[in-house]
Each structure stands twice: as structure tokens, then as C-alpha cells.
Design an enzyme around this catalytic site. Structure first.
Site, PDB file in Angstrom:
ATOM      1  N   CYS A 168       1.022 174.792  80.525  1.00  0.00           N
ATOM      2  CA  CYS A 168      -0.297 175.407  80.584  1.00  0.00           C
ATOM      3  C   CYS A 168      -0.403 176.420  79.443  1.00  0.00           C
ATOM      4  O   CYS A 168       0.448 177.321  79.331  1.00  0.00           O
ATOM      5  CB  CYS A 168      -0.449 176.112  81.934  1.00  0.00           C
ATOM      6  SG  CYS A 168      -1.930 177.125  82.059  1.00  0.00           S
ATOM      7  N   HIS A 228      -5.185 170.384  79.326  1.00  0.00           N
ATOM      8  CA  HIS A 228      -6.220 169.463  79.822  1.00  0.00           C
ATOM      9  C   HIS A 228      -6.873 168.664  78.672  1.00  0.00           C
ATOM     10  O   HIS A 228      -7.505 167.650  78.913  1.00  0.00           O
ATOM     11  CB  HIS A 228      -7.342 170.233  80.533  1.00  0.00           C
ATOM     12  CG  HIS A 228      -7.024 170.645  81.932  1.00  0.00           C
ATOM     13  ND1 HIS A 228      -6.137 171.642  82.229  1.00  0.00           N
ATOM     14  CD2 HIS A 228      -7.488 170.189  83.129  1.00  0.00           C
ATOM     15  CE1 HIS A 228      -6.071 171.796  83.539  1.00  0.00           C
ATOM     16  NE2 HIS A 228      -6.876 170.925  84.117  1.00  0.00           N
ATOM     17  N   CYS A 262      -4.812 173.676  75.122  1.00  0.00           N
ATOM     18  CA  CYS A 262      -4.881 173.662  76.586  1.00  0.00           C
ATOM     19  C   CYS A 262      -4.450 172.266  76.997  1.00  0.00           C
ATOM     20  O   CYS A 262      -4.883 171.276  76.386  1.00  0.00           O
ATOM     21  CB  CYS A 262      -6.305 173.950  77.050  1.00  0.00           C
ATOM     22  SG  CYS A 262      -6.628 173.535  78.785  1.00  0.00           S
ATOM     23  N   GLU A 275     -11.132 168.565  85.095  1.00  0.00           N
ATOM     24  CA  GLU A 275     -10.581 168.639  86.454  1.00  0.00           C
ATOM     25  C   GLU A 275     -11.536 167.970  87.452  1.00  0.00           C
ATOM     26  O   GLU A 275     -11.112 167.422  88.456  1.00  0.00           O
ATOM     27  CB  GLU A 275     -10.341 170.115  86.813  1.00  0.00           C
ATOM     28  CG  GLU A 275      -9.445 170.372  88.002  1.00  0.00           C
ATOM     29  CD  GLU A 275      -7.941 170.317  87.689  1.00  0.00           C
ATOM     30  OE1 GLU A 275      -7.544 170.260  86.523  1.00  0.00           O
ATOM     31  OE2 GLU A 275      -7.167 170.326  88.663  1.00  0.00           O
ATOM     32  N   ASP A 329       1.349 173.836  85.998  1.00  0.00           N
ATOM     33  CA  ASP A 329       0.042 174.068  85.352  1.00  0.00           C
ATOM     34  C   ASP A 329      -0.924 174.500  86.451  1.00  0.00           C
ATOM     35  O   ASP A 329      -0.585 174.477  87.644  1.00  0.00           O
ATOM     36  CB  ASP A 329      -0.454 172.770  84.677  1.00  0.00           C
ATOM     37  CG  ASP A 329      -1.841 172.930  84.054  1.00  0.00           C
ATOM     38  OD1 ASP A 329      -2.077 173.959  83.393  1.00  0.00           O
ATOM     39  OD2 ASP A 329      -2.705 172.056  84.244  1.00  0.00           O
ATOM     40  N   SER A 330      -2.150 174.822  86.051  1.00  0.00           N
ATOM     41  CA  SER A 330      -3.163 175.198  87.039  1.00  0.00           C
ATOM     42  C   SER A 330      -3.729 173.981  87.764  1.00  0.00           C
ATOM     43  O   SER A 330      -4.406 174.124  88.774  1.00  0.00           O
ATOM     44  CB  SER A 330      -4.305 175.929  86.334  1.00  0.00           C
ATOM     45  OG  SER A 330      -4.857 175.077  85.350  1.00  0.00           O
TER      46      SER A 330
END
Ligand code: DGL
Length: 260
Positions: A73, A185, A183, A151, A10-11
Site C-alpha cells: 500500500c 490499486h 498506489c 474498489e 493493504d487497505s
């Protein structure tokens, strides 16, 4: 039977929502995770940048000897999965297909999708849902700030709650009661979203759909690990101050961070 690791990327920290579901549902499997914090966020990058990052992560995971790759992601799945599948022989699973299968099996006919700007612009969720499910109504909402606030470890702050209120408006007005967290997150916001909507709602966590799909996939191709888990490693491409703390909130265990 195959004791090689499952590669996940993932990012940043969001993909740990998928990682956690995999580690819990598949307790024998070895797992290697890459959080590409150096290039975070992916959500506002061009398609070619996202493809480039996805290729880099995939090649690192392949060089570490994984048996399968999970794109944990939404942004990378929506923009890079087709290219990755063309380019590499290794099996690759993103978050969209397993989730669309889930929605189809549940016979859902009206669904909300929240995701990054890049994911919504790509149209990948809506296309995949409509391809597989006749007459499904899809209500999309891009949520450009959510991954960054998560994040930064501020999901539960006043700022986080304010922005959720704004992003939930189209769903609240239409009383949408099934929403895909498009997403990875976003499961971090689950409680806040439920509170804001104030009615019974199913928030579809892609970590759950992906881990179920993966379990079946490993069984079907007979590549499960039958020995005990020996390896669980998390790599970041750049140090990030809040990563450990957010990871603990998601995974409920302390983690060690490694750097690439
Ligand atoms: N976790 C990511 C996703 O699922 C990316 C968020 C971002 O990097 O912007 O889309």
C-alpha cells in the site's frame, strides 16, 4: 531456509496487484494477505490513523507467524514504514524503496507519480526519488477518486475513464513517458491510462519492483522457502461485495476469502 509465510497488507483489493506478482515470481512461498476493508480508504485518512491501521495489520500478521512483512500500500508505506521499522524487529518492505531502486537503475531523469492524496501530500515519493537520483524531475498528481472507484469495481466504467482523462492531463501535456503507479490499486487502470495518453508510456507497477526486490532479499538472507507452497490465505477485516470479482480480474484465479 524458512518456510514461514510472507505477510502482505493493504487497505483493500489493490494490494492484490502486489500479492499476484509475489505469488507468481516466488512460487514456493507461503503468503498471508490482509485487506483492511473496514478502514478503506486509507488515502484520505490522517497520518496517525494510517499509522494505527498499519500497526494493527502488522501485529495480526506477526501473530500469524510471518517471516517478513510487505506493505502493499502506497499510503501506508509513505506514512507508516519508518514507525513500523522502528517498532518491530521483523523485516518490513514497502513499495517505495524497491521502486526508487528500479528508477535509479534505469537512469530515468523525468518521472510522473500518481498516488492517493495522503501519499502525495506526504511528499515521500518525491523525497525518496530526489535523495537517490541526482537532478531527477518529479511530476506528482494526487488521484483521490481512483482507489475508491476501483474498489467499487467501476474502474472500467465511463466514470473511471472520465476521471483518468482528468488526472492524466499534466502528463499528457508534458508528454511524460514514465509514470509510477504509486498506489497499488492503480495497475487496474493500466489499459485505460495507456489509451488516454495515446503514446508509448511505461507505467511502473510497484508489484513488479517489490517482488523482484523481495526475491533478492530472501536469497540474500537465506530465508527462502525451499519446500512447495502450502499456504495462501486472504483475510479481510470486513465483507465487501465486489472483492471476489475484482480479485479474480487481478489474479486470474478464484480465491477464497477469510475474515478476521
Ligand atoms: N492501495 C492503497 C495505496 O497503495 C490505498 C488506497 C486507499 O486506501 O486509499 O495507496
Amino acid at each position: 531456509m524458512n518456510n514461514k509465510a510472507i505477510g502482505v497488507f493493504d487497505s483493500g483489493v489493490g494490494g492484490l496487484t502486489v500479492f499476484t506478482e509475489i505469488r507468481n515470481k516466488l512460487p514456493n512461498e507461503n503468503i498471508i494477505y490482509i485487506g483492511d476493508t473496514k478502514n478503506f480508504p486509507y488515502g484520505n485518512k490522517t497520518k496517525s490513523e494510517v499509522i494505527q491501521y498499519a500497526i494493527e495489520n502488522t501485529e495480526i500478521l506477526i501473530s500469524k507467524g510471518v517471516k517478513i512483512i510487505i506493505i502493499a500500500c502506497g499510503t501506508a508505506t509513505s506514512q507508516a514504514i519508518d514507525i513500523l521499522k522502528q517498532k518491530y524487529e521483523i523485516p518490513i518492505i514497502g513499495i517505495i524503496e524497491p521502486t526508487v531502486e528500479y528508477v535509479k537503475n534505469k537512469k530515468i531523469d523525468k518521472i510522473g507519480v500518481i498516488a492517493t492524496e495522503g501519499t502525495i501530500k506526504s511528499g515521500a515519493w518525491e523525497r525518496s526519488l530526489k535523495n537517490k537520483i541526482e537532478n531527477i524531475e518529479v511530476i506528482n498528481k494526487a488521484c483521490p477518486m481512483l482507489a475508491t472507484i476501483a474498489e467499487e469495481g467501476k474502474a472500467k466504467s465511463i466514470e473511471g475513464k472520465k476521471i483518468i482523462k482528468e488526472y492524466m492531463r499534466p502528463f499528457k501535456e508534458n508528454h511524460v513517458n514514465k509514470i509510477i503507479l504509486g498506489c497499488t490499486h492503480y495497475p487496474i487502470y493500466e489499459d485505460i491510462i495507456k489509451q488516454e495518453l495515446g503514446y508509448e508510456v511505461e507505467l511502473i507497477n510497484t508489484g513488479k519492483t517489490v517482488s523482484n526486490y523481495l526475491k533478492e532479499y530472501l536469497k540474500k538472507y537465506n530465508i527462502q522457502n525451499t519446500e512447495d507452497r502450502k499456504l495462501e490465505k486472504i483475510f479481510l477485516t470486513k465483507p465487501e461485495e465486489k472483492f471476489k470479482e475484482i480479485a479474480k480480474n487481478i489474479m486470474k484465479v478464484d480465491i477464497t476469502i477469510n475474515f478476521l
